[in-house]
Design a protein around this motif. Structure first.
Motif, PDB file in Angstrom:
ATOM      1  N   UNK A 172      -7.520   5.016  -4.103  1.00 38.70           N
ATOM      2  CA  UNK A 172      -8.589   5.408  -3.051  1.00 38.70           C
ATOM      3  C   UNK A 172      -8.481   6.803  -2.662  1.00 38.70           C
ATOM      4  N   UNK A 173      -9.560   7.641  -2.472  1.00 38.32           N
ATOM      5  CA  UNK A 173      -9.374   9.034  -1.717  1.00 38.32           C
ATOM      6  C   UNK A 173      -9.419   8.687  -0.411  1.00 38.32           C
ATOM      7  N   UNK A 174      -8.531   9.248   0.343  1.00 36.88           N
ATOM      8  CA  UNK A 174      -8.396   9.118   1.843  1.00 36.88           C
ATOM      9  C   UNK A 174      -9.685   9.618   2.581  1.00 36.88           C
TER      10      UNK A 174
ATOM     11  N   UNK B  64       0.981  -1.334   0.038  1.00 38.62           N
ATOM     12  CA  UNK B  64       0.052  -0.054  -0.028  1.00 38.62           C
ATOM     13  C   UNK B  64       0.839   1.339  -0.032  1.00 38.62           C
ATOM     14  N   UNK B  65       0.570   2.217  -0.614  1.00 36.02           N
ATOM     15  CA  UNK B  65       1.331   3.290  -0.944  1.00 36.02           C
ATOM     16  C   UNK B  65       0.528   4.865  -0.426  1.00 36.02           C
ATOM     17  N   UNK B  66       0.765   5.465   0.050  1.00 34.40           N
ATOM     18  CA  UNK B  66      -0.164   6.675   0.298  1.00 34.40           C
ATOM     19  C   UNK B  66       0.552   7.934  -0.055  1.00 34.40           C
ATOM     20  N   UNK B  67      -0.165   9.123  -0.301  1.00 32.53           N
ATOM     21  CA  UNK B  67      -0.016  10.328  -0.708  1.00 32.53           C
ATOM     22  C   UNK B  67      -0.754  11.397   0.287  1.00 32.53           C
ATOM     23  N   UNK B  68      -0.677  12.544  -0.246  1.00 34.27           N
ATOM     24  CA  UNK B  68      -1.502  13.412   0.849  1.00 34.27           C
ATOM     25  C   UNK B  68      -2.982  13.371   0.689  1.00 34.27           C
ATOM     26  N   UNK B  69      -3.392  13.045  -0.319  1.00 36.75           N
ATOM     27  CA  UNK B  69      -5.042  12.618  -0.439  1.00 36.75           C
ATOM     28  C   UNK B  69      -5.250  11.145  -0.842  1.00 36.75           C
ATOM     29  N   UNK B  70      -4.276  10.323  -1.371  1.00 33.57           N
ATOM     30  CA  UNK B  70      -4.740   9.221  -1.913  1.00 33.57           C
ATOM     31  C   UNK B  70      -4.033   7.818  -1.062  1.00 33.57           C
ATOM     32  N   UNK B  71      -4.833   6.653  -1.087  1.00 37.32           N
ATOM     33  CA  UNK B  71      -4.327   5.575  -0.683  1.00 37.32           C
ATOM     34  C   UNK B  71      -4.225   4.616  -1.940  1.00 37.32           C
ATOM     35  N   UNK B  72      -3.079   3.958  -2.379  1.00 34.19           N
ATOM     36  CA  UNK B  72      -2.886   3.495  -3.607  1.00 34.19           C
ATOM     37  C   UNK B  72      -2.778   1.777  -3.263  1.00 34.19           C
ATOM     38  N   UNK B  73      -3.821   1.003  -2.978  1.00 37.87           N
ATOM     39  CA  UNK B  73      -3.891  -0.208  -2.564  1.00 37.87           C
ATOM     40  C   UNK B  73      -4.177  -1.291  -3.509  1.00 37.87           C
ATOM     41  N   UNK B  74      -3.941  -2.813  -3.296  1.00 39.63           N
ATOM     42  CA  UNK B  74      -4.493  -3.687  -4.023  1.00 39.63           C
ATOM     43  C   UNK B  74      -6.102  -3.807  -4.315  1.00 39.63           C
TER      44      UNK B  74
END
Length: 186
Positions: A64-66, A4-14
């Motif tokens: 995914x939007x946080x 899982x990767x995260x940014x300021x506004x996003x979660x990038x996940x399976x």
């Protein structure tokens, strides 16, 4: 599976099969898939099959939007022979899309930057490639914002999923260029 990767506004996940409703919401819109080379989804069952057979693989992430926990798009790396291009095992193709209500909000460049960091720092790829079909100006702009530079265009090619002939424009960035331009910003 991918981490899982995260940014300021996003979660990038399976991707999960439970994401099929969110996927269908955006993939049924004719402005999304066809410009990226895939057909409009006809129902939620088709979206579930795409998740199971296409998206559930290493290095492919649901966007995914946080804030809302809603899946609004997809981003992934297709490495080496898994790519649509002729790449070595040290190179990857970056592919992405996002639902229309989220166009122009900077989510794709935000996701691209994090996947580039992942590609170059975590899995040690040497070069990333991106393609966009003729007329997909939004994708061209997103790639340029993220440091990708035009390399070449293909001849007119047949895209089986949408039963059309198209020209694709390819751009790339290597690890050294990314390091100079972006690594200090992360």
């Amino acid at each position: 599976m991918s981490q899982t990767l995260t940014t300021e506004r996003l979660v990038l996940r399976a991707w999960q099969l439970t994401d099929s409703e969110d996927l269908y919401l955006y993939a049924k819109d004719p402005r999304v898939g066809p410009i990226a080379g895939w057909p409009v989804h006809q129902n939620m069952e088709e979206s579930a099959e795409i998740i199971k057979n296409v998206f559930q693989q290493d290095h492919v992430f649901a966007i995914e939007l946080k804030e809302t926990k809603q899946v609004v798009g997809c981003i992934g790396l297709l490495i080496g022979e898994n790519s649509n291009f002729d790449l070595s095992d040290q190179e990857g193709e970056l592919a992405y899309w996002i639902g229309v209500p989220h166009w122009g909000k900077g989510f794709i460049p935000e996701a691209i930057h994090e996947v580039m960091r992942y590609a170059f720092q975590d899995i040690h790829l040497t070069q990333l490639w991106c393609g966009y079909f003729d007329g997909n100006i939004q994708s061209k702009i997103a790639q340029e914002k993220c440091g990708f530079r035009y390399d070449h265009s293909t001849d007119l090619q047949y895209i089986e999923l949408v039963d059309e002939h198209r020209i694709e424009h390819l751009s790339h960035i290597d690890q050294a260029t990314w390091q100079v331009q972006f690594a200090t910003q992360t």
